[in-house]
Design an enzyme around this catalytic site. Structure first.
Site, mmCIF file in Angstrom:
data_model
loop_
_atom_site.group_PDB
_atom_site.id
_atom_site.type_symbol
_atom_site.label_atom_id
_atom_site.label_comp_id
_atom_site.label_asym_id
_atom_site.label_seq_id
_atom_site.Cartn_x
_atom_site.Cartn_y
_atom_site.Cartn_z
ATOM 1 N N GLU A 1 0.983 -1.218 0.077
ATOM 2 C CA GLU A 1 -0.069 0.212 0.095
ATOM 3 C C GLU A 1 0.893 1.371 0.201
ATOM 4 O OE1 GLU A 1 -3.519 2.200 2.474
ATOM 5 O OE2 GLU A 1 -2.895 0.358 3.455
ATOM 6 N N GLY B 1 3.267 2.440 10.597
ATOM 7 C CA GLY B 1 3.111 1.839 11.626
ATOM 8 C C GLY B 1 2.811 0.310 11.699
ATOM 9 N N ALA B 2 1.821 -0.004 10.579
ATOM 10 C CA ALA B 2 1.464 -1.161 10.441
ATOM 11 C C ALA B 2 0.528 -1.454 9.060
ATOM 12 C CB ALA B 2 0.849 -2.011 11.425
ATOM 13 N N GLU C 1 -2.407 -3.960 7.136
ATOM 14 C CA GLU C 1 -3.586 -4.846 7.499
ATOM 15 C C GLU C 1 -3.742 -6.080 6.288
ATOM 16 O OE1 GLU C 1 -5.322 -1.448 5.018
ATOM 17 O OE2 GLU C 1 -3.994 -1.655 6.425
ATOM 18 N N HIS D 1 -6.530 -1.759 15.416
ATOM 19 C CA HIS D 1 -6.688 -1.052 14.179
ATOM 20 C C HIS D 1 -6.490 -1.935 13.087
ATOM 21 C CE1 HIS D 1 -6.830 2.601 11.600
ATOM 22 N NE2 HIS D 1 -6.054 1.786 10.828
ATOM 23 N N GLU D 2 -5.553 -2.582 12.948
ATOM 24 C CA GLU D 2 -5.225 -3.433 11.745
ATOM 25 C C GLU D 2 -6.284 -4.958 11.511
ATOM 26 O OE1 GLU D 2 -3.288 -1.859 9.599
ATOM 27 O OE2 GLU D 2 -2.648 -0.736 10.994
ATOM 28 N N HIS E 1 -9.651 -3.699 10.107
ATOM 29 C CA HIS E 1 -9.393 -3.647 8.729
ATOM 30 C C HIS E 1 -9.994 -4.839 8.095
ATOM 31 C CE1 HIS E 1 -8.095 0.327 7.567
ATOM 32 N NE2 HIS E 1 -7.016 0.440 8.312
ATOM 33 N N GLU F 1 -9.794 4.368 6.332
ATOM 34 C CA GLU F 1 -8.668 4.515 7.568
ATOM 35 C C GLU F 1 -9.708 5.298 8.635
ATOM 36 O OE1 GLU F 1 -6.138 3.260 8.049
ATOM 37 O OE2 GLU F 1 -5.618 2.497 6.142
#
Length: 885
Positions: free
Chosen positions: A129, A269-270, A272, A305-306, A309, A328
């Site tokens: 991404e 940060g990460a 998904e 959060h991830e 997703h 997001e």
């Protein structure tokens, strides 16, 4: 806008559905130390539903690929049968349905941009991404092309015993030449930005989760061997998030395995990726010895959060990158609600609003301001911003407030059911919310295409004879690059009227439209609106924008007495905190003005009893008390000052802290001693609150030039049994007055933690953010330190980004040396990692808002960057928009 900018700009209005689709994607990676071969077999067809008459060529995206062969339906194409340039592969004369096979060579070990397939230490990993997949193979690299993926990975088994990709593992075997292979199949269609691959010598911890539908899910977290003992909290956070998503949204996980991998070198940060989340190691690894309470909280939030997703981003994804906040903003709202349910809802709200006011409002006021659904961009990586994420979440929060929890859940259910397996738009999301609730959101849509922070001015009048009270609201929004004349926003203002007893008054609307009495929300949707309430027996004190119900700047002429009354009585915890912040800001801005004028600063001594009251409070939430004791930061104060004078703001804040410490020395020390806890460290909300309150008292005490305070700091540093307390003592030492304690703590900390990269990053950051330790000369020394590595984004952020964003005096040196240093490294990083270089450019973009001398020097640094030949799209966009807008 320059011709070059115009030529490279992509516009939402130009969107067209793809001319081809890919039903199946089969990938084979042959990994080695010198090169990687990628064979891609794409089962494709013309997209007749969108383009019934199209008979043109296929253009595939590709960057830095060495093409070896192209086969169409089993026949190899000759060089004249296709066209190739540095960004694409074009093939003509294609049938209705066909199979295209390409073989390319790439060199992940040389990929310093950390996009596509690259190496972090000895590990292969991916970041696709937004447009990284085109660095792996030729493909339709856009989010609205969704395909079922099957991935075969072949590698040396000794070097890379773990081979991971998306979906479920369907086959693995050893090969006779010392290599092995694994085949992964993902049954859910996805765009290529969600593709992931990891290969390395990794260990893992394992757990399981039973979904509400009875599926047993195998959970694994993979890390490099030295980090295997730092994964437990992330695993616990994952299970909590999975259960919460079932209970609150009715969403359950859909595959048999869920993997997380921690990577040291990562731009974000990460990520998904479907069933294979790849994380920056800073968002996974934690134990009590090496991670602070803040790190534990961040891990819980990012893991959630991830995972969230999986539905809000993966099962339903974006049609195009202009819709980025579709996934997001919605997911940030979901993870914020999760974190609020896991801890203190009020404290979480305060933390989120602090970020919004200090960072997002500044972005809205700068040259890179953009709506949460932008109309154009040059480089999509520049739009992974606090506007897309945090402001996007605030917009979802407003929808939740306007609809109510029950209707919002109906809307989210309809959204997931209606669009499962599709790539959609923010309009589709709003339509589902509107259809499920029956509530008109047509005016609310303006939040999606208008940038800027609305300002709401409120006045009032009380008629004692008629016992009526009227509130007048006027909204406006300053011009931003995309729009000069803004239409009114739909702004939900949660409010109450407080009587002399401090309680909320009953509300009976006499005149005005848009009042939701059940939720006590005024729905402001016109430029000016008024509301009159009946049976108001005394003049009330209004509690406005409760819970920060909208991302706006609200102006009401509160007196100091009214703010003190709200601090003491408001039933809304956020507004109690905000009343305190307004009082603090008034005093600090006045002192900054005095400092700039060469006058003696005068601290409002009336605030001392307020602080004393907080310190004597043994009943309230300790985390909230710590927030009430915290003065606004320089970054937030800067948003309230024009032009910005960072030296004056810093001086005013430091003087206020000293005044508080001198007046309340005894009380601060008493609370510090009271909140010590001899129990074994646990990252629980209760213990975290104790440590936060204790350490903010120590930070105030550190303002004093007192040998006993220096001994106290040194003692906490030496005796700490957890990183939160040790790092708090280190921060006090670095920012304190005793140079010997500062150097002793810095040296001991590094010696103790030099083999833990994440902790060393904290050591870098605490020096980079400190005016006492972080001069330009000292920053240059840190950049030459053996532990610093320009290739690692975390280290770049810990020194350069921290210096520019948090060391307000060091960065804004009057001679411009801070700006020149940052420009030097932006130019250097632009050659290696344009994404990180562009993000470092942000502090310079606000040059117009500073005092004249600083403004000119910042502009000079920007022009030097802009004049570089072959500047990346990432940096070019930020720098040129900064100079032009």
């Amino acid at each position: 806008m320059s011709d070059k900018v115009q030529a490279n700009t992509i516009y939402l209005k130009d969107y067209q559905a793809p001319h081809f689709t890919i039903s199946q994607t089969q990938l084979c990676f042959t990994l080695s130390e010198t090169q990687t071969l990628v064979e891609a077999t794409l089962h494709m067809q013309r997209n007749r539903s969108a383009h019934p008459d199209f008979e043109g060529a296929l253009r595939l995206d590709g960057q830095e690929l060495e093409l070896h062969s192209v086969f169409l339906d089993g026949a190899e194409l000759k060089a004249g049968d296709y066209e190739q340039d540095e960004n694409s592969l074009t093939i003509h004369n294609l049938p209705e349905h066909f199979t295209l096979k390409t073989l390319v060579k790439i060199k992940p070990q040389e990929n310093t941009a950390l996009e596509g397939l690259y190496k972090s230490s000895s590990m292969f990993c991916t970041q696709c991404e937004a447009e990284g997949f085109r660095r792996i193979t030729y493909y339709l690299d856009r989010p609205d092309v969704m395909s079922v993926f099957e991935t075969r990975i072949v590698a040396d088994k000794t070097l890379y015993p773990v081979l991971l990709s998306n979906g479920n593992l369907i086959h693995s075997e050893d090969m006779p030449d010392g290599r092995h292979q694994a085949i992964w199949h993902d049954p859910f269609k996805k765009p290529c930005y969600l593709f992931a691959l990891v290969a390395g010598n990794l260990l893992h911890i394992r757990d399981s989760f039973t979904t509400m539908g009875g599926r047993e899910v195998d959970l694994r977290i993979y890390v490099e061997p030295q980090n295997i003992d730092k994964c437990d909290y992330a695993m616990d956070s994952l299970k909590r998030a999975m259960r919460w998503d079932e209970e609150v949204y009715g969403r359950e996980y859909d595959l048999d395995i869920f993997n997380i991998v921690a990577v040291d070198d990562f731009n974000m940060g990460a990520m998904e990726n479907k069933s294979l989340n790849i994380f920056n190691s800073s968002c996974v690894l934690a134990d009590s010895q090496s991670a602070t309470d803040t790190a534990f909280q961040r891990i819980e939030a990012v893991v959630a959060h991830e995972y969230f997703h999986n539905w809000s981003g993966n099962r339903v994804t974006c049609r195009d990158w202009f819709q980025l906040s579709l996934k997001e903003g919605f997911t940030v709202f979901r993870d914020a609600e999760f974190s609020a349910d896991m801890g203190s809802r009020t404290v979480k709200r305060v933390e989120d609003v602090n970020v919004l006011r200090t960072v997002q409002f500044a972005e809205d006021a700068g040259p890179m301001a953009h709506p949460i659904r932008p109309e154009s961009f040059i480089e999509i990586s520049n739009f992974y911003t606090v506007t897309i994420y945090e402001k996007g979440a605030e917009i979802i929060r407003m929808i939740h407030s306007i609809l109510g929890a029950e209707n919002f859940r109906k809307g989210s259910d309809l959204y997931f059911e209606r669009h499962d397996g599709q790539a959609v738009t923010t309009d589709d999301f709003l339509a589902a919310m509107q259809d499920a609730s029956g509530i008109d959101l047509s005016v609310f849509r303006r939040w999606y295409n208008q940038a800027g922070t609305p300002e709401v001015t409120v006045s009032d009048e009380y008629d004692a004879a008629a016992q009526t009270y009227t509130l007048h609201f006027t909204q406006s929004c300053k011009a931003t690059p995309e729009c000069q004349d803004k239409k009114p926003f739909h702004i939900p203002v949660a409010f109450a009227l407080l009587g002399a007893d401090g309680k909320d008054m009953p509300l009976q609307l006499l005149a005005g439209k848009g009042f939701n009495s059940a939720a006590s929300i005024l729905n402001i949707s016109e430029k000016s609106q008024s509301y009159t309430f009946a049976n108001i027996k005394e003049k009330p004190v209004p509690s406005l924008l409760r819970g920060f119900s909208a991302p706006v700047k609200l102006h009401y002429a509160f007196t100091d007495a009214q703010l003190l009354f709200l601090m003491a009585n408001d039933a809304d915890g956020f507004n109690r905190w905000d009343a305190a912040q307004q009082l603090y800001c008034r005093n600090l801005l006045n002192m900054a003005q005095q400092y700039a004028a060469g006058q003696a600063m005068e601290f409002n001594q009336g605030l001392i009893p307020v602080f004393r009251g907080f310190l004597q409070d043994t009943v309230s939430d300790k985390a909230m008390l710590a927030n009430m004791l915290s003065l606004p930061g320089v970054a937030y104060l800067a948003e309230l000052q024009s032009p910005i004078n960072p030296q004056a703001l810093f001086a005013a804040r430091e003087f206020a802290r000293l005044q508080i410490a001198q007046a309340l020395n005894t009380e601060l020390l008493q609370v510090y001693e009271r909140e010590k806890n001899s129990a074994a460290y646990q990252p629980t909300a209760e213990q975290m609150a104790q440590r936060e309150l204790k350490n903010i008292c120590l930070a105030y005490l550190a303002c004093l030039s007192d040998a006993s305070v220096a001994r106290l700091i040194q003692a906490q540093f030496d005796q700490a049994d957890n990183m939160t307390d040790q790092f708090a003592a280190l921060s006090c030492a670095v920012n304190g007055h005793d140079a010997a304690v500062r150097e002793n703590c810095l040296q001991k900390f590094y010696q103790q933690w030099q083999h833990d990269p994440l902790v060393v990053n904290q050591w870098f950051a605490v020096q980079s953010s400190s005016m006492a330790a972080g001069s330009v000369a000292h920053i240059k020394a840190l950049l030459k330190h053996p532990a610093f590595d320009l290739r690692n984004p975390n280290k770049v952020r810990s020194v350069l980004a921290t210096f520019a964003a948090q060391n307000h005096c060091g960065f804004h040196q009057e001679d411009g040396s801070g700006y020149e240093l940052l420009a030097d490294y932006i130019l250097l990083l632009d050659e290696r990692n344009p994404q990180i270089a562009a993000r470092l450019s942000g502090p310079l973009s606000k040059w117009r808002r500073y005092t004249t001398q600083q403004s000119l020097l910042m502009q000079k640094a920007l022009k030097r960057i802009a004049n570089k030949d072959n500047l990346s799209k990432d940096v070019f966009e930020v720098v040129n928009k900064s100079l032009l807008n």
